[in-house]
Every structure is written in structure tokens, then in C-alpha cells.
Design a protein around this motif. Structure first.
Motif, PDB file in Angstrom:
ATOM      1  N   THR A   1     -27.896  33.445  98.040  1.00 25.26           N
ATOM      2  CA  THR A   1     -27.762  34.489  97.028  1.00 25.26           C
ATOM      3  C   THR A   1     -26.362  35.094  97.092  1.00 25.26           C
ATOM      4  N   SER A   2     -25.847  35.515  95.942  1.00 27.37           N
ATOM      5  CA  SER A   2     -24.408  35.772  95.843  1.00 27.37           C
ATOM      6  C   SER A   2     -23.948  36.997  96.627  1.00 27.37           C
ATOM      7  N   GLU A   3     -24.783  38.042  96.740  1.00 25.86           N
ATOM      8  CA  GLU A   3     -24.358  39.223  97.496  1.00 25.86           C
ATOM      9  C   GLU A   3     -24.244  38.876  98.983  1.00 25.86           C
ATOM     10  N   TYR A   4     -25.236  38.134  99.482  1.00 30.67           N
ATOM     11  CA  TYR A   4     -25.196  37.709 100.881  1.00 30.67           C
ATOM     12  C   TYR A   4     -23.989  36.801 101.119  1.00 30.67           C
ATOM     13  N   ASN A   5     -23.707  35.930 100.157  1.00 30.74           N
ATOM     14  CA  ASN A   5     -22.577  35.013 100.298  1.00 30.74           C
ATOM     15  C   ASN A   5     -21.232  35.733 100.312  1.00 30.74           C
ATOM     16  N   MET A   6     -21.166  36.901  99.635  1.00 28.74           N
ATOM     17  CA  MET A   6     -19.934  37.704  99.715  1.00 28.74           C
ATOM     18  C   MET A   6     -19.669  38.109 101.167  1.00 28.74           C
TER      19      MET A   6
ATOM     20  N   GLY B   1     -17.014  34.915  98.200  1.00 31.42           N
ATOM     21  CA  GLY B   1     -18.416  34.508  98.150  1.00 31.42           C
ATOM     22  C   GLY B   1     -18.554  33.161  97.471  1.00 31.42           C
ATOM     23  N   GLU B   2     -19.465  33.074  96.484  1.00 32.43           N
ATOM     24  CA  GLU B   2     -19.634  31.817  95.751  1.00 32.43           C
ATOM     25  C   GLU B   2     -18.961  31.864  94.389  1.00 32.43           C
TER      26      GLU B   2
END
Lengths: 434, 154
Positions: free
Chosen positions: B94-99, B129-130
Motif C-alpha cells: 500500500t502506498s502510504e506504507y511504501n512511502m 514510495g511507489e
């Protein structure tokens, strides 16, 4: 009481009481309809008559208002809508034959007229039960350039009358779309209508969230070349940014305050901090090893759920705001992120990346019991966000290829697209209220 | 296509050594001419190479450690240059975690560079992130290229 000494105030109070009293009584009676409908299909059945009108202009208004009311009631997933039976009106004198609506299995009958007074649309609506009792009779003055608003006002009154709860009509969703080639923040109404672009950064704008009182919009933005937190005071049209070394990720507003929580990393680890609306840092909330991200608050603002890798893989934790003590919420799966706390306070939605690689939405009680999977078998379903009344969930899904916004009922039923728009849409937050 | 990267690397390393030996008093080492459209990060920006990570990990692998040592050597040879370490993730997760994960990858690379003697003040980190994948594909070959720290000369 000091108020009673003011005769003007007293008369205003009496007038207000007179105005609200009949409506309150009717709302109590409406409980019967909920009871009746639960024995059957679980939905309240409504016969929607076409709004009557005289004159070309009025009939145009009536037609569009018919569409607004039907569309809004349909959207909630709470009602069976049916057309009026042929024998609803006496052929000779046009009087209502309300007995006919129970013969088609309906609980209430809705009808109205559209007229105009000096160019102002007047919508006059009535709601009856099958025994002929009037449940609601109300007149709405509309605006020619915003007839939809008038239709939604009546639909909201009807939902409140029949369910005892506030409707989602009048609420809105903020989200991210790359329609222009860059990720920018947009807003739309509860049903995907009235899309408007809110940022023009030409950069990467992410994770918008509106404060409970509707005053502030917070989001993450790469305008400076780095990811910073931005807070816009929507009432004064003033924006502040929080520029710290490192990242700024996914803000969430704390109910009952003008503070939001966001992840910053200027002190090393990715920890969650409480930020004032003026952009100053209030305090650090987490001090866990590894990543702490994606805060969401209980409706009383006393607890915060978030994602942490303090025990290895990402899991959801709940922290008490006063004591700072955190406990782990999720134990099933090894990639659980994106928590969203329900407006009623009992449930938390989150997403789990499963062994297949698919991301799906789950609900769990805030005590860790009652885990339920809401999406499955349709690629990635992410970023769930509750409607303000807790009856629905908006999320992004790649089930048709590119990421688009979808809604579903709180129990996972009736999943459907929210809006048609170019590009991808993601990170919806159902945080706009009227 | 996966044979191209080792191939270009095999050509590139001796070429850099050769050029470096020939033009040792020039501050900027010119990379080899842009021959094949290499999927590896373009050495035009900086003669340093990306390092890569396992899924949901920010631990430096032994092969990344070797590359970081080479990048640190370049920093030593170009003492006037600063560098930004960009942390990236693949599209999964998920993008927030990937940040946050991208930030940790950049931080890990920076710490490793410091252990090879590069001054902390010459390096800054940023996470995308992504948001900026190197390869827009949707398979492991693409994802593996996107889980990286990219070195940008300033």
C-alpha cells in the motif's frame, strides 16, 4: 434560567418548538416501518410517484427532481423503490387510494408537486403510510441553478424519517486522481457527482483528509521537491506547510480537536506526530522501532489505530492517547495496513495483502474479535473510508484494470463504481460534511 | 532482456576504469557512450549505480553492499559532489506504507555509505514510495528493478 427573561428569545424558542414538534412525533412513528420491513426483505419499500407539475418549466424541474430523489434513495441501498400502482388514484376524482400500496408490498407512498413563485421553484412533498396517515408534509424553496440541492434536502428528510439516522446526502469525498498527468486532490459529492479539482501543484499530491468540522484540509505534497504536509484553512483559503527533513505521510484529523496526526521522520524513525492546524508540531505520539504510519482515530479521539512494524511485518496497533500504551489488533496475515475507524467506534477497517498477492478489505471489532473479509477475488481493493453515518464504505479497486473509486454497504454487499473519470483515482476519504 | 544488464555492467566497469586511468585529473568521469538502451539506471546522471532490495525489506544485501562500496569510492574521487539517495518501492503493498519503506531504504543506504567513509553532510535522502517506478511493468522482473535506492548527483 436567564433565557426566560428575554421575551424575544422565548417567542423564538416557542416558534422553533412548534416547528419541530410535529416532525419529531412523525419520526417516532417511523420506527414501526423499520420493524415492518425487517420482517420482510430487510429493506423499506417506497412507492415513488412522479412529481406533478403544470407548465413546461415546472415539468422540467419536476423531471430532474424525480431523478435526484430516486437516484439518492437508490444510492443508500436501504430501500426498494417501486412505481405507483395503476389504481393509486381514483379514476373519477383523483383522490388517493392508499390501500393499493400495501397490495404491491410497499410501506410508504411519496408524492409531490412542483410549482413556481416568481421564478423560484417550490417543491411540495408528502409522505403517507398505507393506512392513509400523513408522515411528512413539507415545502422546499429551491434555486433554479441548484435544483439537485432541493431534491437532496427532501431525500435527506425522508431517510431520517424512515431510518431515524442522518443520511449521507450532503456529504462528500476527497480523493487523488492523476487525470491531468499529475496526482492532484479532488472532491466529489457522496454519489460521485460535482467533481472539482482542489490542488494544481503540478507535482504529486497524496492522502487528503478533511477535519471533522470541515474547516481544514490536510494532505501530503511534493511541491517543494520533497514530501511535505500541507494544511489548508478552507474558510480563510490560507495554506501552511510543515517542512521537515524526511517524509510526511497520510495525515488524519483527531475528532473534537484542530489537530491532525501524520508520520514524519526528521528524528530518525518514521514516527507519528500530532500537528496543530497552524503547522506547528505538538508532540510525538509513537516511539516504536521501525515504521509507524497511517493513523486513524476513534470517534471520541481518545484512541488511535495505526500501522507499525515494531514486531516485524506491518500490523495494526491501537494506542491510548492519554497513556501512550499500545496493543496489537491484528494477528491474521502478515501485511496489514490502512486502518479506518468507524464513526460508531465499534469497528476498524483495514487492508490485508494475501498470499496470492491480492490486497483485500477486512473489518474487525476494536477489541480484535469478529474479523470479516469484505472484498475478495477482484484484484486490489484499498484505502477503505467510512461514510460519516457509518452505513457505507468508499475504497479504490483495480478490479477493472486501473484504480477507480467504488462504494459498498458497511457489510460488504452491493459493491459498485462511484464515479466515471479519466485516469486513476485512489485514496478516498469520506470526510466532507454539510 | 535480463541478459542486457549484466552485459552492460561487464562492459561498463572496465570502461570506467580505463577512462578513469586516462583522464584522472578531470573531475567528471564521462561514462561510456549511450550504446544499447540499458535498462540499468543511466550512468549519464552519475557514475554510481542503484542498489536493489527484497520485497518489504530495507536490509542491504551483500551484492548491494559491494555496489555501495563502489559508489563510496566515486564520492571519494569526486569530493566536490553531493548526492541525493532516492528510496523507491514496487507497486505492490500500500502506498502510504511504501512511502515509509522507501525512506528506510534510502536511510539504510546512507548509513552504509557513511560506514565507507562518505561524509553525512554530502548525502540527503528522499522517499518516492511507489510514485516513480523505474519500470512500469506489472511482474516480478519490473518490481525487482523498482525496489531500489537511486543515486542522483547534485
Amino acid at each position: 434560567m436567564r433565557l426566560s427573561k428575554n421575551p424575544v428569545m422565548v417567542s423564538v424558542m416557542v416558534l422553533l418548538a412548534l416547528f419541530f414538534l410535529p416532525f419529531t412525533l412523525r419520526a417516532e412513528q417511523a420506527g414501526e416501518y423499520i420493524a415492518i420491513s425487517k420482517e420482510g426483505s430487510g429493506r423499506i419499500s417506497i412507492v415513488l410517484d412522479r412529481i406533478a407539475s403544470k407548465g413546461r418549466l415546472e415539468s422540467t424541474w419536476a423531471g430532474s427532481t424525480d431523478g435526484t430523489i430516486k437516484g439518492a434513495l437508490d444510492f443508500t441501498g436501504l430501500f426498494n423503490l417501486m412505481p405507483a400502482p395503476l389504481n393509486i388514484r381514483n379514476a373519477q376524482d383523483g383522490t388517493l387510494n392508499l390501500g393499493s400500496i400495501s397490495s404491491v408490498g410497499a410501506d410508504v407512498f411519496v408524492a409531490g408537486t412542483m410549482s413556481q413563485k416568481l421564478g423560484v421553484p417550490i417543491l411540495d412533498m408528502q409522505v403517507w403510510d398505507a393506512t392513509g396517515k400523513v408522515l411528512l408534509a413539507r415545502k422546499y424553496e429551491g434555486r433554479v441553478n441548484n435544483l439537485r440541492e432541493t431534491g437532496l434536502k427532501f431525500a435527506a428528510d425522508l431517510v431520517e424519517l424512515l431510518t431515524g439516522r442522518r443520511s449521507v446526502f450532503g456529504t462528500g469525498i476527497v480523493f487523488v486522481s492523476n487525470r491531468t498527468g499529475n496526482k492532484e486532490i479532488y472532491r466529489c459529492d457522496f454519489d460521485g457527482q460535482n467533481i472539482r479539482q482542489l490542488t494544481s501543484s503540478g507535482s504529486i499530491s497524496l492522502t487528503p483528509a478533511v477535519s471533522q468540522d470541515g474547516r481544514y484540509l490536510a494532505w501530503t505534497d511534493y511541491t517543494s521537491g520533497r514530501p511535505d504536509l500541507y494544511i489548508k484553512d478552507l474558510s480563510r483559503n490560507v495554506t501552511v506547510s510543515v517542512r521537515k527533513q524526511g517524509v510526511s505521510i497520510s495525515p488524519a484529523w483527531r475528532p473534537g480537536t484542530s489537530q491532525c496526526a501524520t508520520t514524519l521522520s526528521y528524528q530518525g524513525d518514521q514516527d507519528i506526530y500530532l500537528i496543530n492546524a497552524d503547522g506547528t508540531v505538538d508532540r510525538r505520539l509513537t516511539n516504536g522501532r521501525g515504521i509507524n504510519v497511517s493513523p486513524t482515530f476513534s470517534p471520541d479521539g481518545l484512541k488511535m489505530a495505526f500501522v507499525s512494524t515494531r514486531e516485524g511485518r506491518p500490523q495494526i496497533f491501537i494506542q491510548d492517547m492519554a497513556s501512550g500504551v499500545a496493543r496489537r489488533l491484528t494477528y491474521s496475515g502478515n501485511y496489514n495496513t490502512q486502518p479506518s475507524w468507524s464513526p460508531a467506534g465499534d469497528k476498524i477497517l483495514y487492508t490485508s495483502m494475501q498470499k496470492s498477492g491480492e490486497i483485500n478489505i477486512f473489518a474487525i471489532n476494536s477489541d480484535g474479535s469478529g474479523m470479516m473479509q469484505l472484498t475478495s477475488g477482484e484484484r486490489n481493493n484499498e484505502y477503505p473510508s467510512w461514510s460519516p453515518d457509518g452505513s457505507m464504505i468508499v475504497f479504490s479497486s483495480s478490479r477493472q484494470g486501473p484504480r477507480k473509486l467504488f462504494v459498498m454497504n458497511a457489510d460488504g454487499t452491493s459493491q459498485r463504481p462511484l464515479l466515471q473519470m479519466d485516469g486513476e483515482q485512489q485514496q478516498p476519504s469520506w470526510s466532507l460534511k454539510n | 532482456m535480463s541478459y542486457i544488464r549484466p552485459l552492460t555492467r561487464a562492459l561498463y566497469v572496465p570502461a570506467v576504469l580505463f577512462l578513469g586511468a586516462c583522464c584522472c585529473n578531470k573531475s567528471v568521469v564521462k561514462p561510456t557512450p549511450k550504446a544499447a538502451p540499458a535498462p540499468a539506471p543511466a550512468p549519464v546522471v552519475a557514475p554510481m549505480s542503484d542498489i536493489f532490495f527484497d520485497f518489504d525489506r530495507s536490509i542491504i544485501t551483500p551484492s548491494s553492499q559491494d555496489q555501495l562500496r563502489k559508489n563510496a569510492d566515486w564520492m571519494a574521487a569526486n569530493s566536490g559532489k553531493n548526492v541525493t539517495l532516492e528510496g523507491h518501492c514496487d507497486e505492490r503493498g500500500t502506498s502510504e506504507y511504501n512511502m515509509a519503506l522507501g525512506e528506510r531504504r534510502a536511510q539504510a543506504a546512507k548509513e552504509s555509505m557513511m560506514s565507507f567513509g562518505v561524509d553525512n553532510a554530502r548525502m540527503s535522502t528522499i522517499s518516492f514510495g511507489e510514485e516513480k517506478p523505474f519500470d512500469s511493468g506489472h511482474d516480478e522482473a519490473a518490481w525487482a528493478k523498482n525496489r531500489r535506492v537511486h543515486f542522483v548527483e547534485k
